[in-house]
Each structure stands twice: as C-alpha cells, then as structure tokens.
Design a protein around this motif. Sequence first.
Motif, short mmCIF file in Angstrom:
data_model
loop_
_atom_site.label_atom_id
_atom_site.label_comp_id
_atom_site.label_asym_id
_atom_site.label_seq_id
_atom_site.Cartn_x
_atom_site.Cartn_y
_atom_site.Cartn_z
N THR A 65 -1.08 21.70 -24.68
CA THR A 65 -0.04 22.70 -24.35
C THR A 65 1.22 22.09 -23.78
OG1 THR A 65 -1.13 23.00 -22.23
CG2 THR A 65 -1.64 24.59 -23.95
N ARG A 66 1.17 20.84 -23.32
CA ARG A 66 2.39 20.25 -22.74
C ARG A 66 2.85 19.07 -23.58
NH1 ARG A 66 4.10 23.39 -18.17
NH2 ARG A 66 2.56 25.00 -18.46
N GLU A 67 4.09 19.14 -24.02
CA GLU A 67 4.58 18.10 -24.92
C GLU A 67 5.04 16.85 -24.16
OE1 GLU A 67 4.57 17.91 -28.12
OE2 GLU A 67 3.69 19.89 -28.38
N GLN A 111 1.19 13.55 -20.64
CA GLN A 111 0.10 13.10 -21.50
C GLN A 111 -0.40 11.72 -21.08
OE1 GLN A 111 1.40 13.67 -25.57
NE2 GLN A 111 1.20 15.88 -25.40
N LEU A 112 0.54 10.83 -20.71
CA LEU A 112 0.11 9.49 -20.27
C LEU A 112 -0.72 9.57 -19.00
CD1 LEU A 112 3.29 7.39 -21.03
CD2 LEU A 112 1.00 6.89 -21.85
N ALA A 113 -0.23 10.41 -18.06
CA ALA A 113 -0.97 10.54 -16.79
C ALA A 113 -2.37 11.08 -17.07
CB ALA A 113 -0.21 11.45 -15.85
N ALA A 114 -2.47 12.06 -17.99
CA ALA A 114 -3.77 12.64 -18.31
C ALA A 114 -4.69 11.58 -18.91
CB ALA A 114 -3.60 13.81 -19.27
N LEU A 115 -4.13 10.75 -19.81
CA LEU A 115 -4.96 9.71 -20.44
C LEU A 115 -5.49 8.71 -19.41
CD1 LEU A 115 -3.11 8.98 -23.79
CD2 LEU A 115 -5.33 9.99 -23.48
N VAL A 131 -8.55 11.77 -30.36
CA VAL A 131 -8.15 12.15 -31.73
C VAL A 131 -6.92 13.06 -31.65
CG1 VAL A 131 -8.83 13.53 -33.72
CG2 VAL A 131 -10.42 11.87 -32.75
N CYS A 132 -6.96 13.98 -30.69
CA CYS A 132 -5.83 14.91 -30.54
C CYS A 132 -4.53 14.12 -30.33
CB CYS A 132 -6.11 15.82 -29.35
SG CYS A 132 -4.68 16.66 -28.76
N ILE A 133 -4.56 13.14 -29.42
CA ILE A 133 -3.35 12.35 -29.15
C ILE A 133 -2.93 11.59 -30.41
CG2 ILE A 133 -2.57 10.24 -27.97
CD1 ILE A 133 -2.40 12.33 -26.02
N LEU A 134 -3.91 10.91 -31.07
CA LEU A 134 -3.57 10.05 -32.20
C LEU A 134 -3.03 10.86 -33.37
CD1 LEU A 134 -6.58 7.58 -32.00
CD2 LEU A 134 -4.23 7.12 -31.42
N VAL A 135 -3.69 11.98 -33.66
CA VAL A 135 -3.26 12.75 -34.83
C VAL A 135 -1.89 13.39 -34.58
CG1 VAL A 135 -3.80 14.76 -36.24
CG2 VAL A 135 -5.58 13.14 -35.67
N ARG A 136 -1.63 13.73 -33.31
CA ARG A 136 -0.31 14.31 -33.05
C ARG A 136 0.78 13.28 -33.28
NH1 ARG A 136 0.16 18.16 -27.91
NH2 ARG A 136 0.87 19.92 -29.08
N GLN A 137 0.51 12.02 -32.90
CA GLN A 137 1.55 11.00 -33.07
C GLN A 137 1.57 10.49 -34.51
OE1 GLN A 137 3.74 10.40 -30.83
NE2 GLN A 137 2.73 11.68 -29.30
N LEU A 138 0.37 10.39 -35.13
CA LEU A 138 0.29 9.85 -36.50
C LEU A 138 -0.48 10.84 -37.36
CD1 LEU A 138 -0.79 6.30 -35.37
CD2 LEU A 138 1.41 6.86 -36.40
N PRO A 139 0.17 11.87 -37.85
CA PRO A 139 -0.55 12.91 -38.60
C PRO A 139 -1.31 12.33 -39.79
CG PRO A 139 1.74 13.52 -38.25
CD PRO A 139 1.60 12.12 -37.76
#
Length: 2043
Positions: A1621-1623, A1628-1632, A1692-1700
Amino acid sequence: MELAHSLLLNEEAYNQLGEFQKAEFIFEWLQFLEKLLPVTSRADIRENQKKLVEQLTSLLNNSPGPPTRRLIAKNLAVLYSTGDTFSVYQTIDKCNELIRSKDDSPSYLPTKLAAVVCLGYLYKKLGRILGNSFTDTVGNVLKAMKNAESQGRYEIMLSLQNILNGLGAAAIPCHRDIYKAARSCLTDRSMAVRCAAAKCLLELQNEAIFMWSTDLDSVVTLCFKSFEGSNYDVRLAVSKLLGTVLARALTSKQITASTKHNFRRISLEDVMELLGTGFLRGSCGFLRASGDMLKGTSSVSRDVRVGVTQAYVVFVSTLGAQWLERNFSAFLSHILDLVSQSHPKAVQSPVDAIGCRRCVSFILRATVGGLLGEKAQIAAAKEICQAIWKLKKVVDAAISDGNLETKINTADVTASQHVLVCALQELGSLIHGLGTTAAPLLQDSSTGVLEAVISVILHPTISVRLTAAWCLRCIAVALPSYVSLLLDRCIERLSALKSCPEAVTGYSFAVAALLGAVKHCPLGIPHGKGKVIMTVAEDLLCSASQNSRISLQRMQAGWLLVAALMTLGPAVVQHHLPRILLLWKCIFPSSPKDLETEKTRGDAFTWQVTLEGRAGALCAIKSFVSHCAGLLTDEVVQRLLPPLPSAVDLLTQLSSIYKSYGNSLKTPSTVYRQKLYELLAVLPPKAYEGDFSAVLKELVTDLTVADSQIDASAFLLPSLCHENDLLLLGPLLQETDHRFIEEQLLLGNSIAGGSLEYDPYSIYEKFAKGDSVPKPLPPALSVISAASRLFGVMFSHITESHRLQVLEQLLNSIKQTKGSRQQIVQLHVVSAFSTSLKHLANCKGSLGSEEVRRSALMLVMGALESNNPLLRCAAAECLARLAQVVSDSAFTAGLAQVSFDKLKSARDVVSRTGHSLALGCLYRYLGGISSTQHLNACVGILYTLSQDSTSPDVQAWALHSLSLIVDLAGPLYHVHVEPTLSLVLMLLLSVPPAYAEVHQSLGRCLNTLITTLGPELQGSSTAVSALRTSCLLGCAVMQDNPDCLVQAQAISCLQQLHMFAPRHVNLSNLMNLCSSYLLLRRAGVACLRQLVQREAAEVSEYAVALVKESKEDFTPADVNIREIGLEGALLGLLDKELDPRLCQDIKETLTHMLTSMAVEKLSFWLKLCKDVLAASADFNTVASIDTTQEEEPAKGDDVSVLTSDSDDRFHPFRNPRWSTRVFAAECVCKIISQCENAGSAHFDITLAQERKQRDSRDDFLVLHLADLVRMAFMAATDHSDQLRLSGLQMLQIIVRKFAAVPEPEFPGHVILEQYQANVGAALRPAFAPETPPDVTAKACQVCSAWIASGVVSDLNDLRRVHQLLVSSLLKVQAGKEAQNEQYNESTSTMEVLAVLKAWAEVYIVAVEKQKNQSDIHKHSLKMVNSSEESYRDITFSASGLLDLVQTDLGTLSKLWLAALQDFALLTLPPEYASHLPAEGGTFYTAETIENARPHYYNSWALILYATALWLTSTGFIVVDPDEGVTNLSRPVTPTTMCQDSSTRPLVKSPEDVNTDRFHLILGISVEFLCSPRSDAAMENIIACLHALQALFDVPWPRSKIGGDQELGVELLNVLHRLILTRESPDIQLAALEVVRLILFAAQEHVKEKRRSAEVDDGAAEKETLPEFGEGKDTGGLVPGKSLVFATLELCVCILVRQLPQLNPKLTCSPAVPPGKHLLLSEDGSRLVAAALVILSDVPAVCSPEGSVSVLPTILYLIIGVLKETAVKLQDGQLPLTVAASLQALKGLLSSPMARAEKSQNAWTDLLRSALVTVLDCWDQVDGLLQELDEVSLLTAITVFVMSTSPEVSTVECLQKRCIEKFKTALDSKDPLVQCKCYQLLLSIFQHPNKTVSYPYIHSLAPSIVGKLQETEKAKPENAAELQVIQEGIKVVTALTAAAEEQHRAHLVACFLPILISFLLDENALVSATISAKNLHEFALQTLMQIGPQYSSVFKKLMASSPTMKARLESAIKGNQESIKVKTTKHAKNPGKSSSIQLKTNFL
C-alpha cells in the motif's frame, strides 16, 4: 469585422451591411480607432484629419447608441488633441447647433445626446485651449436641460462634469449656473440623473469654493433631500459628495477675498452638527444653531439616515486614519450622542432605536475597524472604555437609592442604554479583531476593560446586559486565556447575587455567551466547569418558585445555562444527561388532566413564568439535539418524547389562555410557539406522528393570521429564491459593503431588523460572521419563519388527503383577505409551501394526486402575479420545484403552456415579468431542457419581450430568463447562439445606461452564451471568429457602462473568454481593486486569480506598466504600486478588506503568484514579507538580540535589498493587522519550499556566491538567511499567538533546511551557528508560564529540531536551549496536580506529549550520531589523512549530546513508557471501552479522552522509537529496583491494564517486565502498521519500522520472535501489506530490513534447537535426530502459518513490482516485450538487492526437505534478477542488483543444505538446472547480444563452479558449455571482458579439486598462452589492453604453479620467452608509450619472481638463447634505479593500483 480595422471608416464595406450590422461595424471601427490614434504619427493624423472629422461628425446624425456616442466623442477629442485644432470650433458649433435643434421626436434624441457627450469630451481633453467658447456652450447646454427628459438630463450632467474637469479654475464664471442646474437634478425623479448630478457637483467642488463655504448649509440640506426615496447607487454617490465637501470645508485654508467678510472658519463641531441634524431630523429643513432641534415631528425617513451614515464614513475616510487618531474622542462622543437621550425623537420607538444603533455601529466599524492600525485601535478601545465608565456612573447614581424594591424609573437609566449598546458592541468587535494582540489592553489596569464590561452587566435594561455579555464573548474568543477566568467570575457573582433580578439575568447571559465562545477557542475550558454550571442551573430552576419577584428571571436564567451548556458537545453533556432529562420531564404536566387543572389555577404572572420556563426547556432540548447529535441514541429519543404531547396540547390551548389573561402574555406565548416549532423541526418527524394534525392546524393558523401587518418578505423569501434570480431585485439583496445598514431599507417601516434583545437564547449560537452581533428577529416574525420551516418538514410526512385539505385551507385563507393583508398571507403561505417542496424533492417524495397538484398550482400561480417582485421570484422557484417533485413531462409542458398563454395575452408588467421568469426556471431541476419545440417557443417569446423598450423591467426579467434557458438548454442552444448574440449586442448598443438592470441581465445572457460556446471559441473559422468578436464587443460595451455591477459582469465574461480562448483577450482594463462596490472588487480579484494561474509574471509586469503609463490608479490611493508591485498592492488590499470571500481570493491569487514567481523575484518577495512583518515589530526588541550584525563585516550575502531598515520614510505597510502578518509568515514558509524545489544553490552558500558573481541578477535564498531568521524572530516574539505559532513554524523550517549548510569562511562550522542567540531568544518567551500550551508545544518542536540539527557543537551553547526543555520536563514530572486551570485538560496532554516527543527526537538523533560515529571511527582508522582534531570534535558532540540526555534518561524512559501505555489504551476498539481505567491514563483524564486522542496520534511514533532504542541500549536487561513505585500518579508497568490490584503480583520478575514492554512496543507497531490511515504521516511509518529494527537488533527480543512462529508470520503479513500500500522506497527498505531481522531471529532459533538437540542426543544416534526448521520431514509449507512462505511472498512482491518481467504470467502476455532490459532507479536497485539478501538466507530456516521445496523458487528469482538486470554499464561497473544477485547466489550455493544427506541429491539436480538456465541466457538473445553483460554471466558460472560440490558442474555436457562460454569471452573484442575472464579463470584454475579445474586448464590454457604470444607483435595501446596482458600473465604464472612436476618445466620454457619479449632495451624505453613501459616493468617483476622459483629451467633457457640473456640483463640494469624510485613512491601511495578491482569479491 476585420474590414473595420482601418484609420478611416471603410465606407464601401459599411454600406453593404444591414441596419443592425452597421451599428456593430461602427462600434468595432471606433474601438479600433481609439487604440490606433494614440500610436499613430502626427503627420498621418493631419493628413487624414479632415476626412476623419467628417466621418465622425456625420455619425452624430446617425442616432448612435450610448456606447457608440461615447466612443465618437472620445475619438474626436483625441483626434484634435494630437492633430490640428483649427477646425475644432466648427465641430463645437455643429454640436451646439444639434442641441439647439427644435426637433423633439424620439428618433432625433440620440443625435442630440451624442452632441452633448461630444462637447463634454472635447472640453475634457482640450480644456483651456478652447478659450472662452465654453460660456456659450455651457449656456446652451443648460438651456437645453430645461426641457430635456431624463436621458438628456443624465447626459448633460455628465457632460458638465467633463467640461468642469477639463477647464479647471477657468470655468469659474459658469460655476453658479452649473450649481443651480445640478441642484435641481440632485432631487430628480430619475435615480440615474441624481447620481450624475452628484458626480457633477463632486467635480464642481474642486474649484467652486462657495460650495464648502458660504453655501455649505444649502449643499448639505440638498444632499439630505437627495437621499429621500433614493436607491443604493444614489446613496453612494451623494454620500461621497457630502462627505468630501464637509471634509474639504473642515481642512480648507484657502479663502478668497470676496468671500472673507461673510465666512467664518468651520470647526469639527459644526460639521458634526450638520451631519447629526440630517441623521436625527432628516431633510425637513432646519435653522442652524437656533436650538430648534426638537420641533421635528415626523420620524426621519430611513434612506436619509442610511445615506447620512455613509456620508459620515466617507467624511472620516477622506480625512484619513491619522486625523481619526487625533480627533477620535471628539468623534466618538458625537457619534454616541446620536443615540443618547439628548435626542429622544431618534430613539423613541424600539424600531427607530434599533435602526439608529445599527447606523452608529456601522460608522464605528467602518472607521475604527476599517481605517485604524492595531495600536490606534487599542487607543480607541481605551476611549470607548472611558465612555462606558462615564455612563456607568450615571446609572450607579440612579440606582444607589439603596432600596431596590422602589425602582426609580429615571430617564437617565434608560437613556444611557442605546449609547452603552453601541459602545459595547464596538468594543467587542474591536477586541475580536485584535485577537491576542489585545492582551496589553486587558492587562492595563488603568483602563479596566473587563471591570467596565462586567460592571454594566447589572444595567437595568435587558439590551445592555445582553450586549455586555456579547462583548465578554468577543473578549473570550479573542483571548482564550480569559475564558475560564471570566466564567469563574460570572458564576461566582451569579451565585452571590441570586436575589437580584438584574444580576441573575445579566450574569446568566454572560455565562451563556462565554460558553458559546468555547467552541471558537481550540484550547477549551477545564472539564469540571460543566459540572459547576449544571449545578448552578439546577439550583436556579429549583429555587425559581421560592420568590415570586425573581422567579421569572431565575427560570429564564436556569434554562439558558442548560441550553448554552449543550454547545460544549457530547463529551461534557453525557455526564449530565440524566439530570437534564429529568428537568425536561418535570417542566411539563404529565397528563392532559394536569394541564386542565393548570388552566383553572394561576394568574397572568404565573402563566408568564410557566411559558418562559417551558420555552426555555424547549430551547435547551433543541440545543441538545443540534449540538450533541452523537448522544441521540434510540433510548435517549424515547426519553425525550413523553413531554411532547403535553407541549403540543399547551400549544393548542394558548389562544384561550391568551384571551383569558390579556396582553401581557402575548410575547411569551409567541416565543413559546416559536421554540416549540423550532424543536419539532430538528426532531425526527416519526417522533411526534401522533400530534401531526394538532400541530398542522396551529401552523396553518399562524401562517394565515390576517392581523399581522408585518411584511416579512425580505426575511422569509431570499433563502427560498434561487441565488441567480435574486440578482433581478437590484443591489439591495446582494452583498455590498453597506449590507449591515442597507438591510433596514428592505423591510417594511414597522421593523428595523433583528436585535439581540428579541431572543436572548441566540447569545450562545454560532453566528454567520465572526464579529457581528447575532440579530434575531422580533418573535412575531421568528414564529412565522419557524412555522414555515416546520410546515415544510411536516407536509412531506402527512397523508395525501390531509395534504389536499391543508392546501385548500391555505387557498381559502388567501381568498378571504384583501389588499396588503392578502399579500402578507400569500407570502407566508408560499414560503411554507416552497419549503415543503424542497423537502419533498430532497427525500424524493411525490406530491400526490391530480387534485393536490391542481391546488398546489393555483397557490403558486397566484403568487406568480403578485405585486411584490420578491414573491414573484419565490413563486417561479416554487414552480420549478413543483415540476421537479411531480416530474411528469405532460405536467411540466402544461405549466409551460399556461405561461405561454399568459404572456401572449397579458399586457401588465407584473404578469409578463412573473411568467417570463417562470419559463426560465421551469426546467431548472429537471436536468435541463431536452425538447427543441419548448426551446424554440421560449426563445421566440422571450426575444419579443426583451425588445419591449416601454418597460425596462420586462426587458430585464425576460433577458434574465433567456440566460437561464441558454444555460439549461446546453448544446441544444447552438442553433440559436448567433441570433441571441446579435440581440444581446443590439440591446447593449441601444439601451440607455440608466437602465442598469437591463444591462445586468444582458451581461448574464452574454456570460451564459460564452459558456455554451465554450472551447469552440478557440476555433479559427470565420463563423467562430465572428462570434468571438461579437462576444468581445459585448464585453467592451459593458466595461464602459457606468454601473459597477455591469462592469463586474463584463469582467466575469472576459474571465470566461480568457478560460476558453486566452489569446484573444486583452487584459488592460480588468484591474479595478478599489471600487466602492464589493461585487466589482470581488469580480476583479476572482478574475485576477484565474489569470495568475496561467501567466503570473505577465500579469504582474503588466500591472506595473499600466500604472506607469496611465496616471490613473486602480488600487487604493495609499498603495504605491510602482514601488511594491501588484503583489504589494494585493497585500495592502488584503489588510484593508473585511469581506472573507474576497480575502480568501486575494490570498489564493498571491499564493499562485508566489508559487510561479517567488524564486525569480526572491528579493522582492522577501522584502514584501519583511515589510509586513517588520511594520508591527518594535525594532528595539529586535535590536537588542540581533548580535550577528555587529560581529560580521559586510559580506557578500548582505547584497540583499532587505537591509534598509533604518529608512523609515517610505513604509508601504502601515500597521498591518495580525492576520495579514500571519499570512506573510506563511508566505515565507512557502517561498522556502519553492526554493527547495528550484535547486540546491539556494541552500549552498559557496555555490550561491559563485553564481551571484557570475550574474548579479541571480538571487539565492541562502544569501538572505539573516533576513529569514530575523523575520522568524519578529513573528515568534509578537503579541499575537497565531503569529507566534507561524513564526515558530518558520523557525523550525529554517533550522531543518539550513542546518547542514557549511560556513565557507570557517571550515567545520555551519552557517546557522552565528544565529544561535536569535534562536534562543525567539524560543525563550514561549516557555514563560503564561504562554498558551499550543505555543509551548510548537516551541518544543523547534527546540528539538535545533538541538537535533547539530548546528551547535559546543555543549555550553546548547545548554541554553536544552535548559528550556529541562524546565518543561520538570513541569511534566509535577503530574496532573500542577495542571493549568485555564484551559481544557487535554491541552496539558498536548504540552506533555510535545515535551516527550521533543526529548525523544533529541535522544534518537544522539543515538544515531553515536552509531554513525563508531562507523566513521572505523572508517577513519583506514584513512590515514583524516585530521585528528576534526574527528575529536565530532565524537565529542555526539557523545556530549547523549550525555545531555543521559542525565534525564531514567525519568524520560518511565514517562515514555507511560505515554505509550496511554496510547495503547486509547487505540483499543470501542467495545473495550469498559476496560479502560476509570480515572484516565497517566497523561489524560477519562472525560477528555476524545480531545486527547489527536495529541497522542501526533507524537507516539517518535516516542515509540526512542523507547525501543532505550530498551535496546540496555539490552532489555535493566529493570529499575523501584519499578513498582514510580513518581507518576500511577505505576507504569503495562500490565496495570485491566488488572485488579488484588490480583497484581507485588514485584514482577525482570523477565515479565521485559516481556510486557516487548509486547507493548510490538503491539502498538502492529496495530498501527496493520492499517495506517491514508493520511498517516510518512515519518510515523518510518519511525515505527525503525523502532522494530531497533527492537530486533538485540538477542533477547529476537529470541522471543524467533521462538514464536505465529507472531513472526503475523508481523511479516503486516509488513507485506504495508509494502503493497505504500509506494515510498524509504518505507519499503525499512520494512525489508525488519524482515531480514525476523528471518535472522528464526535462523538463530533453529540453530539453537539443532545445537541443543545434538548436545542432548549425543552424536551416536544421528539417524533419529528430529528435523528442525520449516518443512519438517515432508517439505510442505502451510501458507498463513509458514514463516518461509510469508518471507517468499514478500520478496516476490518487491521483485515483481520492480521487475515485472519476473512474473511468469506476465512474460507470456504480449504486454511485456521479451528481452528488453530496464534500468532500475537507484531506489529500485536498493530494494531488489535487499530482497535478494533475504532470499539467500531463507534455506537456513528450513529443514533439508523444506529447503528442497523453496530452492526452485529462490533460484528462479535470483537468476531472473541477474538475467534481467545484467546490462553493460559505461564504466564497466557492475549494477547493484547484479552484484547482489551474485552475492545471493554464492550464499545460496554454499548453503550446508546442499551437502546435507537428505537433500543433497535434490539440490544437485536443481542446481544443475539452474546452471543450464544461466547458460541459456546467452542463447535467448539473438539480436540483443550487445546489451547483455557477459561478465556477470561468466561470474555466475564461476560462482557455480567454485561454490557447489563438484558433481553439479562436472557433468560433461554442462562443463563443455561452460568452457565454450569462456572461450568466446577470451576472443571478445572488449578488453574489459577479456580482463574479467582472465580473473575468473585464475580462480577456477586454482580450484583445489582437480576434477573441476583440469578440464578448464586443458581446454583454455593453450589459447591463453597463444594470446600472450601474439602480443609480442601487437604491443598494448592503452591501459585496458595492458591490464588484459597483465591478467593473462598472472593466469599463466598460476598455471605454472598448479601444474604437475613433470609438465612444469615445459610450461616455464614456453612462458619465459614470452615475458622476455615484453622487455624493452634502453633506447626503446625512452621513446616507448606508457603502456609499453608499464608492461616492461610488469614483465620484469614477474621474471624476477619466477626466475628464482624455477632456477634450473631458467638457467637452461638462458644458456640456450644468448639474445634473450642479453636483453634480460640490459633491462635489469637499466631499470635498477627507476625501480628503486618507483617502489618508494609506491609504498607511500597504496590503494591506487587496486582501484579498478571489483567492489564485491564474490568468490
């Protein structure tokens, strides 16, 4: 129309046109000519002058329309003034001849008028050049006036004005004649003529001294006469004349000899007496100074009084603010005297008194409120206070006869009432406007403002008591710190003086008013006050019956307090609800029988008390329903209902009671009715269904009662008419600056408007406008409006038959009355019925059967033909609603037909206007007109009506209706656009300007036509450009119209045109910001706002240019636009304007200008803001602190314009108001953020200075830092609290933005450091004890920002600010007992949390700095050249900062935990409300829980982070020994939640305490991250994630989460949702990072379990070891329960968002083109890298079987990322993602699972497949090979070869393919690839396992050696090629070492010749390239190493080849020296040669 654009009229084109087109053509030509003549050369003009004059004068005979004649005149005048003047006399003679003509026919009139206008303009332009001809002209014109009709008189007056203007003093001979003529015109029948005469006289008084000397009296009398029967425009014009003449008389010094003997100086008293006479006596003629003031019998007509009132204001405005300051006391005493008892006539009836009071209030508001600055206003307030004290003494003297029983009815007491009311109202408004800047006024004991106001609360008259209460309310709103004090004081007096009737009502009014003020005070009042007030109210109600003398007052006071208490809202009221409901139940008889017995007992007085009490109770319940809707549960509604039937019963009995007891009950019974109706209207109708018929009966009676003589149309109807239709009724109903007094003129003579004493209950209600007194209407009127509102609600809920009955009853009652009464009844009925239709439409109800419709229609049609235009408007709207409710097309068509028939037959104005409007409104609510037939019929009939020149009214209404139809028809109207536009233009060009209402309607038509055409207007076809020209023509005509409302229409039309076709609109005459018409100013600013959104810079330059070229100013006189630009002018206007909407538009305009221009015009904008802010600051306060100026010499950054403070001669802003200063401060903040977006130079002083030197026009924010700090300081230390808040906000922004800007002159320091004294001084006052909490809270934020910014490194300097925070911390520790009693408890929550948040921020920064420190420390140990001292400095500041906090950390940590625990309690869902502690939390009280919530939401995140850091710093080990007993009001261990003290263990184990704290932090975080509100601040989310990171940074919490898998999974799911939900990449980095730590915790847990299992079971029975890790023995992962699954999902969510492309579903779809590489952003790369790190760690958490399940996925993803992002970069660097994927691959392949027996085989298979995938990467791309980075893929292969077990990569087919790839790479043309290939092979060749390395050596070694041999011939050209050879040499060297003994000699023998061939002899060495030299050196070094190692081979070779030997020896000799030198250099500078190596060593 293009043909019209020529210097001479194109007669050929002109003659071909039709009659109407000719007029248009002429107008277009004249317009063009007007622009052309001023820019044409004189020679050209002279050449064509004769012909032009002929053409223009011939046009005079063509009977031109008003706009055309004005243009002819202007052009003739310009023509003569630029060309030759010899023929001008002929033209003048010709005009005079035309005027003298005897032809009186209407067709000849325009020609005469044109001649008159021409004369005016010729004289205006040419003036004295025309010599003495003017006497004849003037004589001729005046003679013509004798028998001219109104148009003629109008034009002659304006012409004379122009003649006077042009001639100036030369016209003196004619002055008397003109004066006589104008006198008669000033009282003309026609209003337009009066206006023109006033303008003419205004021009005349410039030169005609007699007007303000000898004839002054007659001028004044004349003006008074002119006011009689006048309209708004006349009042404006004449009051301007009167005010100006009187001001002139007062200030004039110049008296000519001729007038000396009979002239005495006029004093202020004389002027005031003259005006006062008009105000008090009107225009009935008077003898000055003869004391004959009292003879007048008739009361003054209102329009005279209103006109005189405006003249007072003009008089004072003309003299100016400074004059008013000097003469204020005299002025005030005169103004107040107007309503005093010395003129009993003026105030003898209440109606007159109210009217006069309004006028006096208006004069004071417009002068004191509008002209004076804040300081002068404070002085004025003191004067008003003096006046109040004087009157107070009079009252005291009258009352002090000791015995209050015998009321002395002296005239004095009542006499003072009106004066007191006016004084108190103005005092209240003044203080309200001053806001907190009025604090010094109230603290000044010598004035005693509060004492004065409170002392008159006991005044005998109710109006004074109410106004005093209202004044207190104003004080409370302005100065919130006084609310509690005043409440206490009034309650205390109320209790003490319970037996004095005046005190009971007076103080209860005051308390009610103060309670009403609370909702305007954000800081509120203590919660306990509600309880006190409730007790007092109950006491009053219970004791009311004890003493009959004051029972009425007590009853009223009690209920008033209860009603006012409701405004405090549900939080307060819910505690008292049971008592209130009980009182409500008791006040009404419980059964009808009781009511009967009541009727038989009692007398008039008891009934009066009873009715008052019950009306009060009804009012209180209504207040409850309105303000506490949240408490209206079904249960409460049920308890409210029982008394209602009895209340309605009483309503039905009222008339009989009234008959029995006579007139004294009239008002109480009316009030009772009104209050009951009002209550029923807000209750749900279901609640009183049973009483419908009884109530309706009463309503019908009230609405149709025939004896009411009051025409209430002005109150009832405007809200029921559509706002567009009200425009038809002239300016009275529109908003004007004089609305406050003009309102009286709308009403019949019997009422003057509302006043507070009509309804004391309105004192606590919210008013429409902040500072205007509430104006409830008299009960007789209020009851009607209440009845019509209730009728509206009830009618929609009754049955159809009942509806029919009611409607028939209403129709009958209209029929039965006659004349004016009939109209009044009709008016009431229509308003009630219209309201009911509105309700029906809202609830989508239907009206009913045919009969109901018929009755309804009769009702409306009757009103549509009423004489009252307002009623006709309301009826037309009613008709539209009727059509909407019935919504049947046949019915609607029938309605239209009725109107068509009427319009065809009727000849009277009334029915024609009413029905034409009905046609326009009919489809208003039906979604527009869809039938073309109806449209054509309407258009036809309205065209005809709009050309009916006999009645301007019919024209105006018909055109208005046409504009509505254009709007409603939308695209259907396109066919009619052209004819309609022609019609509009024709009328614009021919209707006389006096008919302003027609022009206004024409303007609306034009506006709607432009809207209908819309964007089509941009087109370029001839048809479109013709339409566009017509629109522009229409606008031009309207702009020239003298009526301001028409000009406003023109502006809004141009605005529309500008929106659709911006290129075609000329902006020149849009700017009029100083008109006396509010609507015109609004239109101007609204248009400006639109223009600056598109082209701010152009508008700004244009405005200044316009003022420079034309001498006229369009802004207020005292604003110099040349100096301060349009922006400054707007700021000045903002400061003067009082209209909220206009101010809002000005602010928006300025904001648009700022956003588009502030960066370019930085100095200018900052100077503007600084001028506004500095105008108010006392400079001495600033100077004492601004220490920076003395210290620093004039540097480059003082080039700013802003340093000229001392120059006080020109100060553009005199005493701006606080609101303007706040806006200026906000502007500065916006400027900073604009600069931030504009570039880094604004925040980099070195860069800024460089660029400034290059181009001096450049300007940068950092160069103005001194001014920014100074402005923030001035604002932060002001008297006004709002400004202080803005100043602190500004300071915070400055600190945040400039904290890191270094000071170039003092390295190691920052630029802000020099301002620390200012910052400290700005903050200190905010921590003073009397400062409001919101200011202190804001200051805490600034403190923490300042300390955290690291600007000040010296601890001693920091201590100043730190001390402020320490002092607040002490205040916090004092706990609830030390709370402030002034404000609501939630404010102390706000302050405490602000302090804790500030400390948290400081602590976080200190810890972060220390962490960075240790990193820098590690880093600086590597760097040799880091200077010792700078390093020491940094460490000191960080650890020092931590030391500062450390001392208080013990206290802070407890407080932080307490605050977090409070927050946790407050976030519990509502169903747990019963679990909350009864007495509230540590920092909030249970009652103010709702108000406290937002403060917790504001600050919890940083506190959470700080607490987590503190807990981790102690490693969760510390538990205070005194944990159980803290110094707070409650122990702070989180388990005190929901536990009873009996069950609580006395001492908790450290483990329990830690667990509680861990769950507190985790719980709050998860709760927040689960569903952060969409408006949750980014900082909060980041802080929350950082807190979790800190938490899992230490082992103990990790063990908790590692051991509790469910918890881990839940946390991962929450983080997954957050990432979705947050772009923001930061989030996202902090969450990872948190995910990584959770996984790490799980790994630790698994390791620990494995270790302990091994220890327990011993190594013997290894087979039976249970499987640890996920996947157990089966390898299955359960979604939702599995940590691994959750982690994979998230990655997977992170990777697919950056590299569909990684998504297999997507890759098949055509949307993603295959093989195209995307370069990720830097953030994207970082995210992908972080996800890969996590992936490679996953198998460690699994059991062997589990690892087999996840391996394919992980490999797919890692290799996928490698494949997608392996793209060559320019510099040969590896992309971050590739580096990460290789690192992850290496980590994965070396996992112990690959070797574990249970999973080895599966892993081997999977890894082989993975290797195949990598190898396939080459084959996939055919044409795209150049993109792919072979190096990365080779590295991946190498990782496979090196890190896996041999059986993976030694399969023959795979090995062969791998070797192929290396071969290809070796042959690559790219040296970088070759080089990297050698490096990788080097590592493979050295692989310890022979089976791995030998095949590679066998296949590749020969080609490597071969390549080196080739190099002998081609020496390297550059460094890259050189490096390739060097790497090759290294590989062969390694091979030699690795070879088996028997082959080694052979290898060396091959290798040495190659090396020797690279050596150069001495001669060659000198001329060789750098690369060759370096190669020579490298070869030599290698030889020196190898020679000794394999000496035998070496020697053999040397012996066999003498040439080689010789070459070697010479090289060794030649290089001996240079090598020495080089090596010493080399030792000094390590790290150079290694710079090209890869950053990451994967192998």
